[in-house]
Motif scaffolding. Structure first.
Motif, PDB file in Angstrom:
ATOM      1  N   ILE A   1     -21.987  -0.078  -0.033  1.00  0.00           N
ATOM      2  CA  ILE A   1     -20.585   0.356   0.313  1.00  0.00           C
ATOM      3  C   ILE A   1     -20.505   0.190   1.803  1.00  0.00           C
ATOM      4  N   GLY A   2     -21.446   0.477   2.749  1.00  0.00           N
ATOM      5  CA  GLY A   2     -21.409   0.218   3.995  1.00  0.00           C
ATOM      6  C   GLY A   2     -21.359  -1.478   4.312  1.00  0.00           C
ATOM      7  N   ALA A   3     -22.121  -2.325   3.654  1.00  0.00           N
ATOM      8  CA  ALA A   3     -21.920  -3.681   4.022  1.00  0.00           C
ATOM      9  C   ALA A   3     -20.576  -4.191   3.577  1.00  0.00           C
ATOM     10  N   ILE A   4     -19.986  -3.614   2.367  1.00  0.00           N
ATOM     11  CA  ILE A   4     -18.496  -4.196   2.003  1.00  0.00           C
ATOM     12  C   ILE A   4     -17.471  -3.722   3.031  1.00  0.00           C
ATOM     13  N   VAL A   5     -17.844  -2.564   3.754  1.00  0.00           N
ATOM     14  CA  VAL A   5     -16.737  -1.725   4.566  1.00  0.00           C
ATOM     15  C   VAL A   5     -16.890  -2.671   5.799  1.00  0.00           C
ATOM     16  N   LEU A   6     -18.117  -3.018   6.260  1.00  0.00           N
ATOM     17  CA  LEU A   6     -18.374  -3.770   7.402  1.00  0.00           C
ATOM     18  C   LEU A   6     -17.907  -5.268   7.503  1.00  0.00           C
ATOM     19  N   THR A   7     -17.640  -5.782   6.254  1.00  0.00           N
ATOM     20  CA  THR A   7     -17.278  -7.134   6.185  1.00  0.00           C
ATOM     21  C   THR A   7     -15.791  -6.996   5.916  1.00  0.00           C
ATOM     22  N   LEU A   8     -15.317  -6.210   5.451  1.00  0.00           N
ATOM     23  CA  LEU A   8     -13.876  -5.988   5.306  1.00  0.00           C
ATOM     24  C   LEU A   8     -12.988  -5.961   6.486  1.00  0.00           C
ATOM     25  N   ARG A   9     -12.327  -6.709   6.536  1.00  0.00           N
ATOM     26  CA  ARG A   9     -11.305  -7.029   7.891  1.00  0.00           C
ATOM     27  C   ARG A   9      -9.832  -6.927   7.706  1.00  0.00           C
ATOM     28  N   HIS A  10      -8.963  -6.030   8.438  1.00  0.00           N
ATOM     29  CA  HIS A  10      -7.668  -6.043   8.238  1.00  0.00           C
ATOM     30  C   HIS A  10      -6.956  -7.292   8.903  1.00  0.00           C
ATOM     31  N   ARG A  11      -6.353  -8.194   8.031  1.00  0.00           N
ATOM     32  CA  ARG A  11      -5.696  -9.308   8.345  1.00  0.00           C
ATOM     33  C   ARG A  11      -4.202  -9.001   8.182  1.00  0.00           C
ATOM     34  N   PRO A  12      -3.455  -9.117   9.241  1.00  0.00           N
ATOM     35  CA  PRO A  12      -2.010  -8.458   9.328  1.00  0.00           C
ATOM     36  C   PRO A  12      -1.064  -9.557   8.511  1.00  0.00           C
ATOM     37  N   TYR A  13      -1.641 -10.846   8.483  1.00  0.00           N
ATOM     38  CA  TYR A  13      -0.766 -11.966   7.959  1.00  0.00           C
ATOM     39  C   TYR A  13      -0.884 -11.980   6.400  1.00  0.00           C
ATOM     40  N   ALA A  14      -2.033 -11.186   5.805  1.00  0.00           N
ATOM     41  CA  ALA A  14      -2.132 -11.302   4.463  1.00  0.00           C
ATOM     42  C   ALA A  14      -1.061 -10.249   3.848  1.00  0.00           C
ATOM     43  N   LYS A  15      -0.696 -10.961   2.503  1.00  0.00           N
ATOM     44  CA  LYS A  15       0.088 -10.176   1.793  1.00  0.00           C
ATOM     45  C   LYS A  15      -0.525  -9.199   1.217  1.00  0.00           C
ATOM     46  N   ARG A  16       0.051  -7.820   0.926  1.00  0.00           N
ATOM     47  CA  ARG A  16      -0.627  -6.761   0.377  1.00  0.00           C
ATOM     48  C   ARG A  16       0.467  -5.809  -0.629  1.00  0.00           C
ATOM     49  N   GLN A  17      -0.019  -5.284  -1.595  1.00  0.00           N
ATOM     50  CA  GLN A  17       0.428  -4.584  -2.439  1.00  0.00           C
ATOM     51  C   GLN A  17       0.868  -3.425  -2.018  1.00  0.00           C
ATOM     52  N   ASN A  18       2.134  -2.994  -2.059  1.00  0.00           N
ATOM     53  CA  ASN A  18       2.738  -1.723  -1.633  1.00  0.00           C
ATOM     54  C   ASN A  18       2.995  -0.843  -3.029  1.00  0.00           C
ATOM     55  N   ILE A  19       2.097  -0.052  -3.467  1.00  0.00           N
ATOM     56  CA  ILE A  19       2.445   0.658  -4.538  1.00  0.00           C
ATOM     57  C   ILE A  19       3.437   1.738  -4.436  1.00  0.00           C
ATOM     58  N   ALA A  20       3.445   2.407  -3.299  1.00  0.00           N
ATOM     59  CA  ALA A  20       4.862   3.564  -2.974  1.00  0.00           C
ATOM     60  C   ALA A  20       5.891   2.908  -3.271  1.00  0.00           C
ATOM     61  N   ARG A  21       6.121   1.626  -2.525  1.00  0.00           N
ATOM     62  CA  ARG A  21       7.444   0.893  -2.557  1.00  0.00           C
ATOM     63  C   ARG A  21       7.748   0.465  -3.858  1.00  0.00           C
ATOM     64  N   GLN A  22       6.855  -0.132  -4.641  1.00  0.00           N
ATOM     65  CA  GLN A  22       7.279  -0.586  -5.989  1.00  0.00           C
ATOM     66  C   GLN A  22       7.624   0.390  -6.944  1.00  0.00           C
ATOM     67  N   THR A  23       6.921   1.522  -6.857  1.00  0.00           N
ATOM     68  CA  THR A  23       7.245   2.648  -7.782  1.00  0.00           C
ATOM     69  C   THR A  23       8.528   3.455  -7.526  1.00  0.00           C
ATOM     70  N   ALA A  24       8.971   3.338  -6.259  1.00  0.00           N
ATOM     71  CA  ALA A  24      10.152   4.013  -5.697  1.00  0.00           C
ATOM     72  C   ALA A  24      11.340   3.116  -5.901  1.00  0.00           C
ATOM     73  N   ARG A  25      11.158   1.991  -6.468  1.00  0.00           N
ATOM     74  CA  ARG A  25      12.281   0.987  -6.432  1.00  0.00           C
ATOM     75  C   ARG A  25      13.240   1.410  -7.550  1.00  0.00           C
ATOM     76  N   ARG A  26      14.743   1.313  -7.234  1.00  0.00           N
ATOM     77  CA  ARG A  26      15.572   1.540  -8.181  1.00  0.00           C
ATOM     78  C   ARG A  26      16.045   0.431  -8.598  1.00  0.00           C
ATOM     79  N   ARG A  27      17.229   0.286 -10.007  1.00  0.00           N
ATOM     80  CA  ARG A  27      17.446  -0.791 -10.579  1.00  0.00           C
ATOM     81  C   ARG A  27      18.449  -1.662  -9.515  1.00  0.00           C
ATOM     82  N   ALA A  28      19.211  -0.889  -8.841  1.00  0.00           N
ATOM     83  CA  ALA A  28      19.924  -1.415  -7.864  1.00  0.00           C
ATOM     84  C   ALA A  28      19.572  -2.144  -6.825  1.00  0.00           C
TER      85      ALA A  28
END
Length: 194
Positions: A153-180
């Motif tokens: 787990i430590g090796a995975i965490v150390l190699t995982l870098r946050h990339r600001p330009y990468a598209k990420r899934q926002n689950i809270a925004r998806q579930t709060a979406r309305r039909r409108a």
């Protein structure tokens, strides 16, 4: 007979180790390495350590040597040039195959009556190792597993870098979406398009 089998296998291991280094073709070098691993496993079977022999074959031949072979295959090797002289290697390939078969027969015939006693009351070496590992050293075995899990787990965490330009899934925004929010009603004038 055991001494003769040992010397034959030892000579094969030594010769295969020399050819691993001396081979010009990296694929041949890996194949020599696999022969040396199998022959070393045969030596372990002769002394009664069949668990270690199985571990050597599974870990080294099944993982390390195959990994080496994949790395060699990923290199830019000209296979057209390698395939031009394949017929001249057939006698050599048959000789290596016969050596594998002779080792299997020799270990089977010689190694049956000359096994060392793995542990009093155990039928095999693997059973003796299992009894000791899961009774006397159970806590240490579990702690070693936890340490390896934390290291992974430590090796995975150390190699995982946050990339600001990468598209990420926002689950809270998806579930709060309305039909409108998701649909738009557009009044299209006939013949104009959108």
């Amino acid at each position: 007979m055991e001494v003769i089998a040992f010397w034959i296998l030892a000579v094969i291991v030594g010769a295969a180790a020399v050819f691993v280094i001396a081979a010009r073709n990296p694929v041949h070098s890996v194949l020599w390495l696999i022969l040396s691993f199998f022959t070393s496993a045969a030596l372990l079977v002769l002394i009664g350590a069949e668990f270690l022999a199985m571990l050597l074959v599974v870990v080294y031949v099944g993982a390390v040597a195959v990994l080496f072979l994949f790395v060699v295959m990923m290199l830019d090797v000209d296979f057209v040039e390698l395939k031009q002289g394949t017929l001249q290697y057939w006698p050599f390939a048959v000789l290596i195959g016969l050596a594998f078969f002779a080792e299997i027969v020799m270990v089977r015939t010689v190694g049956v009556g000359t096994r060392l006693e793995p542990s009093p009351g155990a039928d095999s070496n693997a059973e003796a190792i299992g009894q000791v590992m899961y009774t006397d050293y159970l806590l240490l075995f579990q702690v070693a597993g936890i340490i390896l899990l934390v290291a992974m787990i430590g090796a995975i965490v150390l190699t995982l870098r946050h990339r600001p330009y990468a598209k990420r899934q926002n689950i809270a925004r998806q579930t709060a979406r309305r039909r409108a929010d998701a649909t738009e009603l557009v009044d299209v004038t006939p013949g104009k398009g959108i």
